[in-house]
Design a protein around this motif. Structure first.
Motif, PDB file in Angstrom:
ATOM      1  N   GLN A   1       1.997  -6.169  -1.559  1.00 31.63           N
ATOM      2  CA  GLN A   1       3.344  -5.141  -2.138  1.00 31.63           C
ATOM      3  C   GLN A   1       4.607  -5.962  -2.479  1.00 31.63           C
TER       4      GLN A   1
ATOM      5  N   LEU B   1      -8.649  -8.570   0.348  1.00 31.60           N
ATOM      6  CA  LEU B   1      -7.545  -7.246  -0.337  1.00 31.60           C
ATOM      7  C   LEU B   1      -6.928  -6.275   0.633  1.00 31.60           C
ATOM      8  N   LYS B   2      -8.317  -5.241   1.301  1.00 32.50           N
ATOM      9  CA  LYS B   2      -7.254  -5.004   2.392  1.00 32.50           C
ATOM     10  C   LYS B   2      -6.375  -4.935   3.311  1.00 32.50           C
TER      11      LYS B   2
ATOM     12  N   GLU C   1      -2.521  -6.228   1.840  1.00 34.22           N
ATOM     13  CA  GLU C   1      -1.869  -5.581   1.265  1.00 34.22           C
ATOM     14  C   GLU C   1      -0.196  -5.577   1.102  1.00 34.22           C
ATOM     15  N   ASN C   2      -0.182  -5.977   2.260  1.00 41.11           N
ATOM     16  CA  ASN C   2       1.940  -5.919   2.463  1.00 41.11           C
ATOM     17  C   ASN C   2       2.557  -7.417   1.185  1.00 41.11           C
TER      18      ASN C   2
ATOM     19  N   SER D   1      -2.539   0.864  -3.670  1.00 45.20           N
ATOM     20  CA  SER D   1      -3.312  -0.195  -3.295  1.00 45.20           C
ATOM     21  C   SER D   1      -4.212  -0.844  -3.659  1.00 45.20           C
ATOM     22  N   PHE D   2      -3.283  -2.725  -4.095  1.00 44.15           N
ATOM     23  CA  PHE D   2      -4.422  -3.543  -4.398  1.00 44.15           C
ATOM     24  C   PHE D   2      -5.395  -3.114  -4.911  1.00 44.15           C
ATOM     25  N   HIS D   3      -5.885  -3.109  -3.499  1.00 39.70           N
ATOM     26  CA  HIS D   3      -7.525  -2.619  -3.395  1.00 39.70           C
ATOM     27  C   HIS D   3      -7.964  -2.285  -4.189  1.00 39.70           C
TER      28      HIS D   3
END
Length: 814
Positions: A729, A721-722, A725-726, A651-653
């Motif tokens: 991605q 950030l959560k 997330e899409n 995940s980016f987070h």
């Protein structure tokens, strides 16, 4: 035969007198004369007591009681109960006479110069008696001879002139006829032809010893004091000062004139005429070699022999158009000073005859100004000459050496050394013999000046850097550890002695004037005072150390705004904080200007690329005449780390959180991810390339959602950030489908700059950029088709600290 003189510190108490006895015992095979001063501090106490008495202040009795106690307690500690009674009886009788004289002064409310001479003589009279009696009890062959019987003077009370013909005859007859191995003589005291008590003035005990030495043509004159000779500088102010083994009479007189207190200049005159060596020795370290003063210094390879200074100097200037071409002005000026009994320490006069400037003691300033203004009343009222101009709180610093005249460039070396450390020179003087170069400076600059000059002329080119470190977190701690590890290498290979004098974090700050131990700096800092950036600056300036460097390891705008305060005090600045150089262009240019004006380097290599030599390389390109046409770069180690580790399995987070925890991002990660950090870096590179650019003119194509950019805390930021997330991605998948990688790129071309996330194709120089690496492509007039490429780790505490360290070393080599 030789003469030994022991100063006040050498005979200050019973313990020290026993050391004197040990020294004399080692000279048993030689016939010697021993000249002694009063017990340490007694002469000053006698003068204070007399002054109180003459002003009819009953407190003179308290001072007298202190004098009495000092002598009686010394006797009781030197002599056993069975042997002290006769000594106590004699000393008490002398003290009774002294008390009677003081009482007389108290009753009449007056102290004549003759009375002052008589009273102040008691210090040496009492000490010489006590010492001679103690030496007898210890089994030495000793006699006591009064200085009043040996040295004959005129009746200029306070500073009598010696009748050398009569004195030499008396001394020669006495010492040739005495059968005793040791003769103790009280220094300082003498008598007139009519038998009245006189004294030889300041430095009188040294002078007494020199008179006796010359009169009997002694082998040597040994002056025993509390230091092991004459030093290259005052060892109390310059810890690296070294004892000078050999020095000439002339060099010794120059150094003594300018504050080397182990010797008083007139002392040398009688022995100089007969070329009798003087040896300065340490009563408390008698095995030390000491300094031998001779006609030739026996060390002809040395140019500068010592650096000395005189404190509490006032500059007095007389100037005006009415002085030009008018004979007698100088004569009247100096005659006025002479008639007032004012000693002139230094003279300088403009070749235009428009002004005369002299250095005098602060205590004489008021008297001198009144006298000179009165002497030139007519010229002042007719505007031909201005009223006397005075500048106080000054000092004179001097380089001394017989061989200075045969070496070019010493003056330039001296003045440039002082100038590099922001020491303002108010006046300069150099004697025709070229044995002395003197400069008048601010009193508060004395310690820094002595150390700076000593480093330049005596310390084998070892340069001391004094660091003041703001921010000792992740980067700062690594920096301090690197200094600790490399200290030996720096000293041996680069001739740099790097000391950390002050450190601070956001809570506490701490200073150690002798250098903070880097083995335990954390505990030292924890015990420090409350942190205050303004007070930190104040302390740095008050310490006023040479080669001072302020190191900023913070990201604080408050600290960044303080750089000008350091630079305009000639304190160099090294920083990894990008705020100052990316602030308004006018501020950036002002900091650069201050650095040039005050000769204080302002270095910020780590602003771009951490430890990579990006800015330094750019400076060399510009300096060599090349011109920047375009810059393309990946300048964020944190963003490169993030996009190199972000994929559809993470995940980016989580990746951003990891980057923060490992020290790749700023404490506030939005600075990195918003592109602001990269904007600052490309802005700095554009400015260093010679372009005027403001940060708000840089185009920023941000990939972050607006909501993330507007968060007010790290917690809110990571939560946002959560939520998106899409979106992150999708950015990743779009790049993968094109066979590309995501890189945050900065570009500068044609005076314009932009930053943003780009999809980098496989054949691009940026494609294989790994980890947290940075890369910069410089397209210039010389590198038009194939750019100059700089690539490597561009983030992390270790490499950032090493970049700061490199800047500090650059200053050391400046």
């Amino acid at each position: 035969m030789k003469i030994l003189k022991f100063g006040g510190t050498s005979v200050a108490n019973a313990i020290n007198i026993k050391l004197v006895k040990n020294i004399l015992q080692k000279n048993e095979g030689t016939k010697i004369g021993v000249v002694v001063s009063a017990l340490g501090g007694i002469t000053d106490l006698l003068l204070v007591t007399l002054e109180l008495a003459s002003k009819q202040n009953v407190n003179y009795r308290n001072s007298f009681n202190e004098i009495e106690e000092r002598h009686l307690s010394t006797i009781k500690k030197l002599f056993s109960v069975t042997t002290q009674s006769s000594v106590l009886g004699k000393v008490k009788a002398e003290l009774n006479d002294l008390e009677t004289l003081l009482e007389g002064s108290y009753l009449i409310g007056e102290a004549t110069p003759q009375l002052s001479d008589k009273i102040v003589s008691y210090g040496e009279i009492l000490s010489s008696f006590i010492i001679s009696e103690y030496l007898k009890v210890e089994g030495l062959d000793v006699s006591l001879k009064s200085g009043r019987e040996l040295i004959i003077t005129d009746e200029a009370f306070g500073k009598a002139a010696v009748d050398f013909e009569r004195t030499n005859s008396i001394c020669e007859n006495y010492f040739n006829s005495t059968v005793h191995k040791i003769t103790v003589v009280p220094g300082f005291v003498s008598s007139s032809h009519s038998g009245k008590a006189t004294t030889l003035g300041r430095g009188g005990s040294d002078y007494s010893a020199a008179i006796l030495t010359a009169a009997i043509n002694a082998e040597t004159l040994e002056i025993w004091t509390d230091v092991s000779g004459m030093y290259t500088a005052n060892p109390k102010l310059v810890k690296q000062a070294k004892c000078v083994s050999y020095i000439s009479y002339e060099e010794a007189m120059e150094l003594s004139h300018f504050g080397a207190k182990v010797l008083y200049p007139p002392t040398i005159q009688p022995v100089l005429q007969k070329s009798i060596p003087i040896i300065i020795k340490n009563t408390f370290a008698p095995e030390d070699e000491g300094t031998k003063i001779t006609k030739n210094n026996n060390d002809q390879g040395k140019t500068v022999r010592g650096i000395s200074h005189v404190n509490n100097i006032t500059l007095l200037s007389l100037e005006g158009p009415g002085m030009v071409g008018i004979p007698g002005i100088s004569k009247r000026f100096f005659e006025t000073m002479s008639l007032e009994g004012i000693s002139i320490v230094m003279i300088t006069q403009a070749s235009s005859e428009h002004s005369i400037c002299v250095g005098i003691s602060d205590i004489d300033a008021e008297q001198a100004v009144a006298a000179v203004n009165k002497a030139f009343t007519y010229e002042i009222t007719t505007n031909k000459i201005k009223k006397v101009i005075i500048e106080s709180d000054l000092a004179i610093i001097a380089l001394v050496g017989d061989n200075m005249k045969s070496h070019q460039g010493l003056s330039g070396k001296m003045f440039s050394t002082l100038g590099r450390n922001n020491v303002n020179i108010r006046a300069i003087a150099q004697g025709a013999s070229e044995r002395n170069i003197s400069a008048v400076i601010r009193k508060e600059d004395v310690k820094k000046s002595l150390n700076t000059l000593h480093e330049t002329f005596f310390e084998k080119n070892i340069k001391q850097l004094n660091l003041f470190v703001m921010g000792v977190g992740n980067v700062g701690a690594k920096f301090l550890n690197q200094i600790k590890k490399q200290r030996k290498y720096l000293q041996e290979e680069l001739k740099l002695n790097v000391r950390v004098i002050g450190i601070s974090n956001s809570r506490t700050m701490a200073f150690n004037e002798n250098g903070i131990s880097l083995d335990d700096w954390q505990n030292f800092l924890a015990d420090g005072q409350k942190a205050n950036p303004n007070k930190f600056i104040k302390i740095v300036k008050e310490l006023n150390y040479r080669n001072s460097v302020f190191v900023d390891n913070t990201a604080s705008d408050i600290i960044a705004s303080s750089y000008s305060s350091y630079l305009n005090s000639s304190i160099s600045v090294v920083t990894c904080n990008k705020i100052a150089c990316s602030s308004e262009y006018s501020n950036y240019k002002e900091l650069k200007r201050l650095a040039k004006q005050f000769n204080a380097p302002f270095l910020f290599e780590t602003n771009v690329g951490a430890g990579l030599p990006i800015i330094d390389t750019l400076k060399h390109l510009i300096a060599s005449g090349d011109k920047i046409k375009k810059i393309q770069a990946v300048l964020s180690g944190s963003l490169n780390f993030v996009f190199n580790n972000f994929d559809n399995n993470t995940s980016f987070h989580d990746v951003v959180k990891q980057a923060q925890e490992e020290g790749y991002t700023e404490p506030d990660p939005t600075i990195d991810l918003s592109g602001v950090d990269v904007m600052r870096k490309i802005l700095i590179l554009a400015r260093e390339s010679g372009y005027e650019l403001e940060i708000d003119a840089i185009e920023n194509d941000s990939f972050l959602p607006e909501e993330s950019l507007k968060t007010s805390s790290n917690e809110q930021f990571f939560e946002s950030l959560k939520k998106y997330e899409n979106d992150f991605q999708k950015l990743y998948q779009n790049a993968v489908q094109k066979g590309s990688k995501l890189k945050y790129v900065a570009q500068f071309e044609d005076g314009k700059a932009k930053v943003g996330l780009q999809e980098i194709p496989e054949n691009h120089d940026f494609y294989n950029l790994d980890g947290s690496d940075n890369i910069v492509l410089f397209y210039t007039e010389r590198y038009a088709n194939q750019p100059m490429i700089i690539k490597g780790a561009g983030a992390g505490a270790d490499v950032t600290a090493s970049g700061i360290f490199a800047d500090v070393i650059r200053i050391g080599n400046f």
